[in-house]
Enzyme design. Sequence first.
Site, PDB file in Angstrom:
ATOM      1  N   CYS A 112       0.813  -1.230   0.000  1.00 49.59           N
ATOM      2  CA  CYS A 112       0.000   0.000   0.000  1.00 49.59           C
ATOM      3  C   CYS A 112       0.846   1.280   0.000  1.00 49.59           C
ATOM      4  O   CYS A 112       0.337   2.353  -0.302  1.00 49.59           O
ATOM      5  CB  CYS A 112      -0.954   0.008   1.185  1.00 49.59           C
ATOM      6  SG  CYS A 112      -2.092  -1.374   1.154  1.00 49.59           S
ATOM      7  N   HIS A 248      -3.357   7.354   2.504  1.00 46.94           N
ATOM      8  CA  HIS A 248      -3.725   6.027   2.008  1.00 46.94           C
ATOM      9  C   HIS A 248      -5.117   5.698   2.534  1.00 46.94           C
ATOM     10  O   HIS A 248      -5.425   5.937   3.701  1.00 46.94           O
ATOM     11  CB  HIS A 248      -2.709   4.991   2.480  1.00 46.94           C
ATOM     12  CG  HIS A 248      -3.131   3.589   2.196  1.00 46.94           C
ATOM     13  ND1 HIS A 248      -3.606   3.194   0.957  1.00 46.94           N
ATOM     14  CD2 HIS A 248      -3.197   2.484   2.986  1.00 46.94           C
ATOM     15  CE1 HIS A 248      -3.914   1.924   0.999  1.00 46.94           C
ATOM     16  NE2 HIS A 248      -3.688   1.459   2.216  1.00 46.94           N
ATOM     17  N   ASN A 278     -10.081  -0.073  -0.012  1.00 46.19           N
ATOM     18  CA  ASN A 278      -8.615   0.033  -0.001  1.00 46.19           C
ATOM     19  C   ASN A 278      -8.089  -0.523  -1.324  1.00 46.19           C
ATOM     20  O   ASN A 278      -8.155  -1.730  -1.564  1.00 46.19           O
ATOM     21  CB  ASN A 278      -8.072  -0.763   1.195  1.00 46.19           C
ATOM     22  CG  ASN A 278      -6.554  -0.724   1.285  1.00 46.19           C
ATOM     23  OD1 ASN A 278      -5.876  -0.307   0.344  1.00 46.19           O
ATOM     24  ND2 ASN A 278      -6.027  -1.165   2.408  1.00 46.19           N
TER      25      ASN A 278
HETATM   26  N1  COA Z   1     -18.366  -8.425   9.416  1.00 41.58           N
HETATM   27  C1  COA Z   1     -18.821  -8.677  10.640  1.00 41.58           C
HETATM   28  N2  COA Z   1     -18.023  -9.034  11.670  1.00 41.58           N
HETATM   29  C2  COA Z   1     -16.701  -9.105  11.396  1.00 41.58           C
HETATM   30  C3  COA Z   1     -16.167  -8.849  10.132  1.00 41.58           C
HETATM   31  C4  COA Z   1     -17.051  -8.510   9.107  1.00 41.58           C
HETATM   32  N3  COA Z   1     -16.649  -8.231   7.864  1.00 41.58           N
HETATM   33  N4  COA Z   1     -14.828  -8.993  10.188  1.00 41.58           N
HETATM   34  C5  COA Z   1     -14.526  -9.332  11.463  1.00 41.58           C
HETATM   35  N5  COA Z   1     -15.649  -9.392  12.195  1.00 41.58           N
HETATM   36  C6  COA Z   1     -15.811  -9.727  13.604  1.00 41.58           C
HETATM   37  C7  COA Z   1     -14.641 -10.512  14.156  1.00 41.58           C
HETATM   38  O1  COA Z   1     -14.759 -11.888  13.852  1.00 41.58           O
HETATM   39  C8  COA Z   1     -14.773 -10.242  15.637  1.00 41.58           C
HETATM   40  O2  COA Z   1     -15.781 -11.076  16.178  1.00 41.58           O
HETATM   41  P1  COA Z   1     -15.620 -11.704  17.628  1.00 41.58           P
HETATM   42  O3  COA Z   1     -15.571 -10.529  18.567  1.00 41.58           O
HETATM   43  O4  COA Z   1     -16.845 -12.540  17.753  1.00 41.58           O
HETATM   44  O5  COA Z   1     -14.338 -12.467  17.600  1.00 41.58           O
HETATM   45  C9  COA Z   1     -15.285  -8.806  15.674  1.00 41.58           C
HETATM   46  O6  COA Z   1     -15.827  -8.543  14.373  1.00 41.58           O
HETATM   47  C10 COA Z   1     -14.219  -7.781  16.010  1.00 41.58           C
HETATM   48  O7  COA Z   1     -13.098  -8.055  15.215  1.00 41.58           O
HETATM   49  P2  COA Z   1     -11.829  -7.128  15.249  1.00 41.58           P
HETATM   50  O8  COA Z   1     -10.835  -7.631  14.236  1.00 41.58           O
HETATM   51  O9  COA Z   1     -11.360  -6.921  16.657  1.00 41.58           O
HETATM   52  O10 COA Z   1     -12.500  -5.765  14.736  1.00 41.58           O
HETATM   53  P3  COA Z   1     -11.859  -4.344  14.582  1.00 41.58           P
HETATM   54  O11 COA Z   1     -12.633  -3.352  15.304  1.00 41.58           O
HETATM   55  O12 COA Z   1     -10.372  -4.388  14.793  1.00 41.58           O
HETATM   56  O13 COA Z   1     -12.103  -4.046  13.029  1.00 41.58           O
HETATM   57  C11 COA Z   1     -10.851  -4.093  10.985  1.00 41.58           C
HETATM   58  C12 COA Z   1     -11.548  -4.924  12.047  1.00 41.58           C
HETATM   59  C13 COA Z   1     -10.233  -5.062   9.988  1.00 41.58           C
HETATM   60  C14 COA Z   1     -11.875  -3.229  10.280  1.00 41.58           C
HETATM   61  C15 COA Z   1      -9.787  -3.193  11.656  1.00 41.58           C
HETATM   62  O14 COA Z   1      -8.994  -3.953  12.538  1.00 41.58           O
HETATM   63  C16 COA Z   1      -8.902  -2.567  10.652  1.00 41.58           C
HETATM   64  O15 COA Z   1      -9.318  -1.746   9.873  1.00 41.58           O
HETATM   65  N6  COA Z   1      -7.594  -2.898  10.640  1.00 41.58           N
HETATM   66  C17 COA Z   1      -6.672  -2.369   9.707  1.00 41.58           C
HETATM   67  C18 COA Z   1      -6.795  -3.133   8.433  1.00 41.58           C
HETATM   68  C19 COA Z   1      -6.103  -2.451   7.314  1.00 41.58           C
HETATM   69  O16 COA Z   1      -6.286  -1.292   7.122  1.00 41.58           O
HETATM   70  N7  COA Z   1      -5.312  -3.215   6.559  1.00 41.58           N
HETATM   71  C20 COA Z   1      -4.640  -2.731   5.440  1.00 41.58           C
HETATM   72  C21 COA Z   1      -3.518  -1.846   5.871  1.00 41.58           C
HETATM   73  S1  COA Z   1      -2.780  -1.188   4.466  1.00 41.58           S
END
Ligand code: COA
Length: 321
Positions: A112, A248, A278
């Site tokens: 990215c 980004h 993204n």
């Molecule tokens: N829909 C519904 N629930 C989802 C889900 C989806 N698409 N994806 C994950 N979950 C669930 C998980 O399984 C978890 O459930 P649980 O509590 O029963 O285990 C819950 O949601 C929370 O998951 P978590 O990963 O802690 O959520 P979060 O608040 O961290 O949000 C992201 C997840 C991915 C949106 C967030 O972590 C994020 O944006 N991270 C950065 C990712 C990124 O930008 N990557 C590229 C970088 S260049």
Amino acid sequence: MYSKITGTGSYLPDRILTNAELESMVDTSDEWIRSRTGIEKRHIAADDQTTCDLAEKAALSAIKAAGINASDIDLIIIATTTPDLVFPSTACLIQERLDIHGCPCFDVQAVCTGFIYAMSIAEKFISSNSSTCALVIGAETLSRIINWKDRNTSVLFGDGAGAVILQASETQGILSSHLHADGQYANLLNVPAGISSNHEMIKADKAFITMQGNEVFKVAVNTLGRIVDETLTANSIKKEEIDWLVPHQANMRIISATAKKLDMSMERVIVTVDQHGNTSAASVPLALDVAVRDGRIKVGDTILLEAFGGGFTWGSVLLRY
Ligand code: COA
């Protein structure tokens, strides 16, 4: 010799994938995706559309905006994680499509952060008099490395391309660039297969993005905060002197955290993650082109580009448009 952006362009494939459609593909909801990421929809390349196809359209648009001929280009750099082929580089494929011959062409792989890396490299070619007119592209077909049954990743990414023409100039355009990486985080965000490792996953069509989202989130917010400080300090510039943040487009909450670090109101932040998801290396040039074309970014504005991605890699470019 300084480097200045003289034209921008971008391209998004026609097919739009909404959150509502994703609800029928994985156990997710529009509400969850919007509240955790800010994403409403993303564009997906057609089966017969490649990264080079998207890149070519963005490049032609940037060439037109700059008012140059393709034959003026003497350097092509494409940032991509999803090249058409193992080799030749996608940059060489674009060169052939533009019917130009002889100039250096190569791809940059910094996930990215790729477009930030590519801009920094192009600026160094120009400042050392090795190039006068660079075509710099970020282009991706990330949909090809997404497991559409994995709700952790499938809701986040999209396809697209953005491009700029960067030309030698007597007035300052790019003020500074800052690049970093730390491979100790390789396991938090990756595609765990390639040509010389776990190749059987590619043959079995199982080579997909894997991510520990919440870990990535924490490191991204901290790291982007540091790159903002580093860029401001290097240029002896105050936060309020930055007219536009072009970040980004990974996640609305990461973008807001960086804006807060800069004491910037969201009106001065270019946000496309809601519409594009993204798009990895394409996200910064896509957002830049959107804001140039809708008239928000104007000649003379001071703009901070920043990105964070797999590797981890991260970086920034401060420029006067
Ligand atoms: N829909 C519904 N629930 C989802 C889900 C989806 N698409 N994806 C994950 N979950 C669930 C998980 O399984 C978890 O459930 P649980 O509590 O029963 O285990 C819950 O949601 C929370 O998951 P978590 O990963 O802690 O959520 P979060 O608040 O961290 O949000 C992201 C997840 C991915 C949106 C967030 O972590 C994020 O944006 N991270 C950065 C990712 C990124 O930008 N990557 C590229 C970088 S260049």
